[in-house]
Design an enzyme around this catalytic site. Structure first.
Site, PDB file in Angstrom:
ATOM      1  N   GLU A 117      13.445 -10.301  26.762  1.00 27.45           N
ATOM      2  CA  GLU A 117      13.834  -8.937  26.383  1.00 27.45           C
ATOM      3  C   GLU A 117      13.757  -8.007  27.589  1.00 27.45           C
ATOM      4  O   GLU A 117      13.409  -8.437  28.690  1.00 27.45           O
ATOM      5  CB  GLU A 117      12.969  -8.435  25.220  1.00 27.45           C
ATOM      6  N   ASP A 121      11.023   1.425  30.387  1.00 32.30           N
ATOM      7  CA  ASP A 121      10.249   2.201  31.333  1.00 32.30           C
ATOM      8  C   ASP A 121       9.886   3.549  30.717  1.00 32.30           C
ATOM      9  O   ASP A 121      10.560   4.541  30.912  1.00 32.30           O
ATOM     10  CB  ASP A 121      11.089   2.396  32.597  1.00 32.30           C
ATOM     11  N   TYR A 226      11.934   1.740  21.294  1.00 30.37           N
ATOM     12  CA  TYR A 226      12.224   0.345  20.940  1.00 30.37           C
ATOM     13  C   TYR A 226      10.913  -0.389  20.711  1.00 30.37           C
ATOM     14  O   TYR A 226       9.971  -0.245  21.506  1.00 30.37           O
ATOM     15  CB  TYR A 226      12.990  -0.369  22.055  1.00 30.37           C
ATOM     16  N   LYS A 317      10.412  -8.484  37.561  1.00 32.54           N
ATOM     17  CA  LYS A 317      10.985  -7.251  38.119  1.00 32.54           C
ATOM     18  C   LYS A 317      12.359  -7.464  38.747  1.00 32.54           C
ATOM     19  O   LYS A 317      12.686  -8.560  39.190  1.00 32.54           O
ATOM     20  CB  LYS A 317      10.055  -6.740  39.225  1.00 32.54           C
ATOM     21  N   CYS A 450      27.847  31.854  48.068  1.00 26.32           N
ATOM     22  CA  CYS A 450      28.375  32.620  49.187  1.00 26.32           C
ATOM     23  C   CYS A 450      29.356  33.622  48.602  1.00 26.32           C
ATOM     24  O   CYS A 450      30.187  33.277  47.770  1.00 26.32           O
ATOM     25  CB  CYS A 450      29.087  31.674  50.152  1.00 26.32           C
TER      26      CYS A 450
HETATM   27  S1  IVH Z   1       4.700  -6.658  25.642  1.00 27.74           S
HETATM   28  C1  IVH Z   1       0.760  -8.495  25.245  1.00 27.74           C
HETATM   29  N1  IVH Z   1       7.225  -6.103  25.981  1.00 27.74           N
HETATM   30  O1  IVH Z   1       4.918  -2.848  29.838  1.00 27.74           O
HETATM   31  C2  IVH Z   1       1.970  -7.922  25.817  1.00 27.74           C
HETATM   32  N2  IVH Z   1       5.646  -4.698  27.026  1.00 27.74           N
HETATM   33  O2  IVH Z   1       2.225  -4.048  31.245  1.00 27.74           O
HETATM   34  C3  IVH Z   1       2.056  -6.475  25.581  1.00 27.74           C
HETATM   35  N3  IVH Z   1       6.642  -2.806  28.258  1.00 27.74           N
HETATM   36  O3  IVH Z   1       2.196  -1.236  28.539  1.00 27.74           O
HETATM   37  C4  IVH Z   1       3.230  -5.806  26.113  1.00 27.74           C
HETATM   38  N4  IVH Z   1       8.731  -3.282  27.796  1.00 27.74           N
HETATM   39  O4  IVH Z   1       4.394  -0.394  27.765  1.00 27.74           O
HETATM   40  C5  IVH Z   1       5.962  -5.748  26.273  1.00 27.74           C
HETATM   41  N5  IVH Z   1       9.524  -5.706  26.153  1.00 27.74           N
HETATM   42  C6  IVH Z   1       8.256  -5.363  26.430  1.00 27.74           C
HETATM   43  C7  IVH Z   1       7.958  -4.232  27.213  1.00 27.74           C
HETATM   44  C8  IVH Z   1       6.634  -3.932  27.504  1.00 27.74           C
HETATM   45  C9  IVH Z   1       7.924  -2.445  28.410  1.00 27.74           C
HETATM   46  C10 IVH Z   1       5.497  -2.091  28.847  1.00 27.74           C
HETATM   47  C11 IVH Z   1       4.425  -1.769  27.864  1.00 27.74           C
HETATM   48  C12 IVH Z   1       3.147  -2.251  28.464  1.00 27.74           C
HETATM   49  C13 IVH Z   1       3.530  -2.691  29.823  1.00 27.74           C
HETATM   50  C14 IVH Z   1       2.896  -4.016  30.084  1.00 27.74           C
END
Ligand code: IVH
Length: 693
Positions: A117, A121, A226, A317, A450
C-alpha cells in the site's frame, strides 16, 4: 413518524450522502437539498435536545475551543515501521529475505504473500468506534499515550461518525489524516490573497489542523483520511489477511485507498514499487514511499516485533523530492501586470528527477516569513509539476559575520553563535528593479506591483507576449527571446509597433535568419484579421480574461461601445461585477491606451462587428440553460444556437446556477434535479415565448 424516528432517518440519509460526496466522490443529491435535510435535523435537535448524539452530522462542527488536549492511553500501542532507505529493488528483496528467514522458509518454499500500500504523509490517528459510533480520536503521541483530538477529527468529512451496518462493541481503526495537494494549494492561495500566513507543506497543514485547539479553525482546513490498520477489536470477526481487513473496513464506510495490491514475493513488491513510482506525480497527495506488510495475520503474529517495530512490515522510500542547496541570489521578477515576485536563484540541485536552479518565494510576506537570505542553505521541494519552492531555511548554516572576519574569507560560518547574519533580511525595494517606477502594495493585498505600466520594459515585454499569445492575437513565432530583443533595442514599445516592423529591422536582430524574419512578419500580417473578443483579451486589461472578453464582445457588439461604457453599463454584462467593471473603465480612461488602440486600427487590425442591440436587449443575456429530453420541433443544436445567439449559455448539468431547464420528452435526472432545486422548467412553447419576449 415520531421525532426520534425522523431524526434517526435524517442522520442515516445525511451520512449516506456525505459518504457518497466525500469518500466516493460521487454526489447523490444537490447541495441545496442536502442543506435542507441538514437544517431539518438541526431544527429537530434544537426542539428535542435529548435526541442529540455524538454521531449526528450536526456535531461535526460547533465544538468549543479547548484549553488543552487530554491524554489518551492507547489500548493497543501504536507502533512505527522500519524504513528501508535503499531505493533500488534490492530494498524490497532485503525485506522479503528477512521475512523468509524469520519464518524458516527455504528456497523451495512458495513466495510469501504481501499486502502493498501507499505510505501516506500526514498524521497517524486512532479512531475508536464503540457499537459503531465514533467515540474518540487520538494522535499517536509516543505510541503509548496520545492526545484526544476527537473534536477536530469530527470536522473531517471523510471520517464516518457511525460505521455502516457494523456495530461491534469495540473497533479501533488506524490510519493517516492528511491534506491533499489541491486542498493545500487552494487553502494557501486563499490565505495569500488575504495576506495571511500560508502552510509550509501539506503535512504541516494536516498536523497543524489536528493539533489546533479551536475546532472552528480546524474545520477551515480541508483534510482527508485513509485507513491502514486496526487497534483494539472486540466482537468483530477478524478476516484472515490484512488486505481482507481493509476490504471489510471499506465495507463499513471507512475510506481505504484504492492504490493497493496483494503481491507475491519480492518480485510482486518490486512491481508495485515501480508502478506507484510512475503514478506518484499524479496522485493528489504526497507520499514518500510505499509500505509492504505480510498479508496473513497468522504469519504476522508468528513474526512479532523487535522493540517497537513489527518484523512483518517495512516502509520502502522513494528518492527524495526535497533537497538541500544554497541561495545564490534573490531576484525580482516583474510580470505583465506589474506583480513583483521574489525568486531565489539556487545552486543547481537534482530534486525528484529534475535539476532545479530557482524557486519562487511567492511574495514579500512569504520571503520574510521564511526569512530566506542570500547565502542561506535551504530545503527546496518539487512536487508533481508545480513550481519548485523553498520549504525552509537551515538556520544553523546561515553565514554569519565573523567577529574576527578574515578579509580573505568573509563568508566564514560562525560556530560560536551570537554573531550577526552576514546578509540582511529580504526587503522589497521601493522602486521597480526594471524601470525605477514606484512600487505599491495595497494594504489588503499580498502582491506588490510596479506602477510603471507600459513604461516599464518588463511589463511591456509581458504585455507584448500576452498580446501575441495563441488565445489572443495568435502571432506565431513571437516568443520570449524575440520580444526581449525587440523591447531591449527599443524597436517595439507598444503592440501597435509590431505592425510597423519591416524586414530590415527584423533581419538585423541577433541570430535571426531572413527566412524566419519573413515568417514572423507574415504571422503578424495574418493576425490583423481577428475577432473582437480576441482583440479585447489581447489588450491585457486587468481582470479581463478570455471569458470576460467574450462576454464583452457579445454584449456590446463593437469596440467603441465597450470603450464608451461607464461602470454601470459594464456591470450589465453577465459576470462583470464592480471590480472588473472598474478595471475596464480605468483602462479605457487612460489616453495612452486609447492611442495604442487607434494605432492598431489604423495599422489595419480588424474584426467583424456583431449586432449589439439584439444581445444587449435580449431577455436571456447571461442566463444559463440546460437542455434535456427531446423537444417536439427543435433539435438540441438548434435550441443551443438560438440561446447563444441571444447571449445565453448552455450548460451540461443542472446546478444552483442554472436559470432555466428546457425539457422535452423523456427528460431524465436533469429534470428531477431541476425540480429539486426549484429551477424554472420550460417546454418548447414556453421557451419560444421567452426568447421572443
Ligand atoms: S502501518 C504496525 N501503513 O507511517 C504498523 N503506517 O512509521 C503501523 N504510515 O506512524 C503502521 N502510511 O502514520 C502503516 N500504509 C501505512 C502507512 C503508515 C503511513 C505512517 C503511520 C506511522 C508511520 C510508521
Amino acid at each position: 413518524m415520531g421525532a426520534a424516528a425522523r431524526v434517526a432517518a435524517l442522520r442515516r440519509e445525511l451520512e449516506r450522502h456525505n459518504h457518497a460526496y466525500y469518500v466516493l466522490d460521487a454526489p447523490t443529491i444537490p447541495d441545496a437539498e442536502y442543506d435542507q435535510l441538514f437544517r431539518e435535523l438541526q431544527a429537530l435537535e434544537t426542539e428535542h435536545p435529548q435526541l442529540i448524539s455524538p454521531d449526528s452530522p450536526t456535531q461535526r462542527v460547533g465544538g468549543k475551543p479547548l484549553p488543552e488536549f487530554s491524554p489518551v492511553r492507547h489500548a493497543v500501542p501504536m507502533l512505527s515501521i522500519r524504513t528501508e532507505t535503499d531505493t533500488e529493488p534490492s530494498g524490497a528483496r532485503a525485506f522479503d529475505a528477512r521475512v523468509r528467514r524469520e519464518l524458516g522458509l527455504g528456497d523451495a518454499d512458495a513466495a510469501v504473500e504481501y499486502a502493498a500500500e501507499l505510505k501516506f504523509d500526514g498524521l497517524a490517528i486512532n479512531l475508536r468506534y464503540e457499537h459503531g459510533v465514533l467515540v474518540r480520536a487520538a494522535t499517536r503521541g509516543d505510541g503509548e499515550t496520545g492526545e484526544d483530538v476527537t473534536q477536530n477529527i469530527r470536522t473531517v468529512h471523510r471520517i464516518p461518525l457511525r460505521l455502516h451496518d457494523c456495530a461491534p462493541p469495540v473497533l479501533e481503526v488506524r490510519g493517516e489524516v492528511f491534506m491533499s495537494r489541491p486542498d493545500f494549494e487552494r487553502y494557501n492561495e486563499k490565505q495569500r490573497a488575504l495576506g495571511r500566513a500560508t502552510l509550509v507543506n501539506p503535512r504541516n497543514g494536516a498536523a497543524g489542523s489536528i493539533r489546533q485547539l479551536d475546532p472552528a479553525m480546524a474545520a477551515e482546513r480541508p483534510l482527508s483520511f485513509y485507513a491502514y490498520g486496526l487497534g483494539e477489536v472486540r466482537g468483530w470477526a477478524l478476516p484472515a489477511s490484512h488486505s481482507a481487513v481493509l476490504d471489510a473496513l471499506a465495507e463499513c464506510g471507512v475510506p481505504v485507498c484504492e492504490h493497493r495490491a496483494v503481491a507475491q514475493g519480492a518480485d510482486g513488491l518490486i512491481t508495485f514499487y515501480a508502478r506507484i513510482r510512475e503514478k506518484r506525480d499524479v496522485l493528489p497527495f504526497d507520499i514518500d514511499g510505499v509500505v509492504y506488510k505480510v498479508n496473513s495475520l497468522a504469519l504476522q503474529q508468528r513474526l512479532g516485533f523487535v522493540t517497537r517495530e513489527p518484523r512483518w512490515a517495512v516502509a520502502h522510500k522513494y528518492p527524495a523530492e526535497e533537497a538541500l542547496t544554497t541561495v545564490e541570489a534573490i531576484e525580482l521578477q516583474v510580470g505583465r501586470t506589474g506583480a513583483i515576485t521574489p525568486v531565489a536563484r539556487l545552486a543547481p540541485v537534482f530534486v525528484g528527477g529534475v535539476t532545479v536552479t530557482n524557486a519562487t518565494l511567492h511574495n514579500e510576506g512569504e520571503a520574510r516569513r521564511k526569512d530566506v537570505r542570500v547565502g542561506d542553505t535551504v530545503i527546496v521541494r518539487r512536487a508533481g509539476d508545480v513550481i519548485p519552492e523553498v520549504v525552509s531555511v537551515v538556520m544553523e548554516r546561515r553565514p554569519m559575520k565573523d567577529l574576527f572576519m578574515s578579509p580573505a574569507a568573509p563568508e566564514t560560518v560562525s560556530l560560536a553563535g551570537g554573531g550577526e547574519p552576514l546578509h540582511p533580511p529580504f526587503a522589497l525595494p521601493k522602486t521597480c528593479p526594471v524601470c525605477r517606477s514606484a512600487v505599491e502594495r495595497p494594504e489588503d493585498e499580498a502582491i506588490a506591483r510596479c506602477t510603471g505600466g507600459l513604461f516599464c520594459p518588463a511589463q511591456r515585454k509581458g504585455a507584448l507576449l500576452h498580446f501575441a499569445g495563441r488565445r489572443a492575437m495568435d502571432i506565431e513565432g513571437l516568443g520570449d527571446k524575440l520580444v526581449e530583443q525587440l523591447v531591449d533595442n527599443a524597436i517595439v514599445k507598444t503592440p501597435a509597433d509590431l505592425y510597423k516592423l519591416g524586414l530590415l529591422a527584423m533581419a538585423n536582430l541577433e541570430r535571426m535568419a531572413e527566412k524566419s524574419a519573413s515568417n514572423i512578419l507574415a504571422a503578424i500580417e495574418k493576425s490583423k484579421t481577428t475577432t473582437l473578443a480576441r482583440f479585447i483579451f489581447a489588450l491585457g486589461i486587468r481582470n479581463v480574461g478570455e471569458a470576460t472578453a467574450k462576454d464583452l464582445a457579445r454584449h456590446f457588439g463593437n469596440l467603441d461601445a465597450v470603450m464608451a461604457a461607464d461602470v454601470d453599463r459594464l456591470q450589465q454584462v453577465p459576470d462583470v461585477g464592480p471590480i472588473v467593471a472598474a478595471s475596464i473603465a480605468r483602462f479605457f480612461a487612460e489616453p495612452h491606451n486609447v492611442e495604442v488602440i487607434e494605432q492598431l486600427r489604423a495599422a489595419g487590425v480588424n474584426w467583424p462587428d456583431g449586432a449589439p442591440s439584439a444581445v444587449a436587449n435580449s431577455p436571456i443575456a447571461g442566463k444559463t440553460f440546460v437542455l434535456t429530453g427531446t423537444l417536439p420541433a427543435l433539435t438540441r443544436d438548434e435550441a443551443k444556437d438560438m440561446i447563444e445567439a441571444l447571449g445565453g449559455k448552455v450548460a451540461g448539468s443542472v446546478s444552483k446556477k442554472t436559470d432555466y431547464v428546457v425539457a422535452g420528452a423523456e427528460a431524465g435526472s436533469k429534470l428531477d434535479k431541476a425540480q429539486a432545486l426549484g429551477v424554472t422548467i420550460l417546454d418548447e412553447t414556453q421557451f419560444r415565448e421567452l426568447i421572443s419576449s
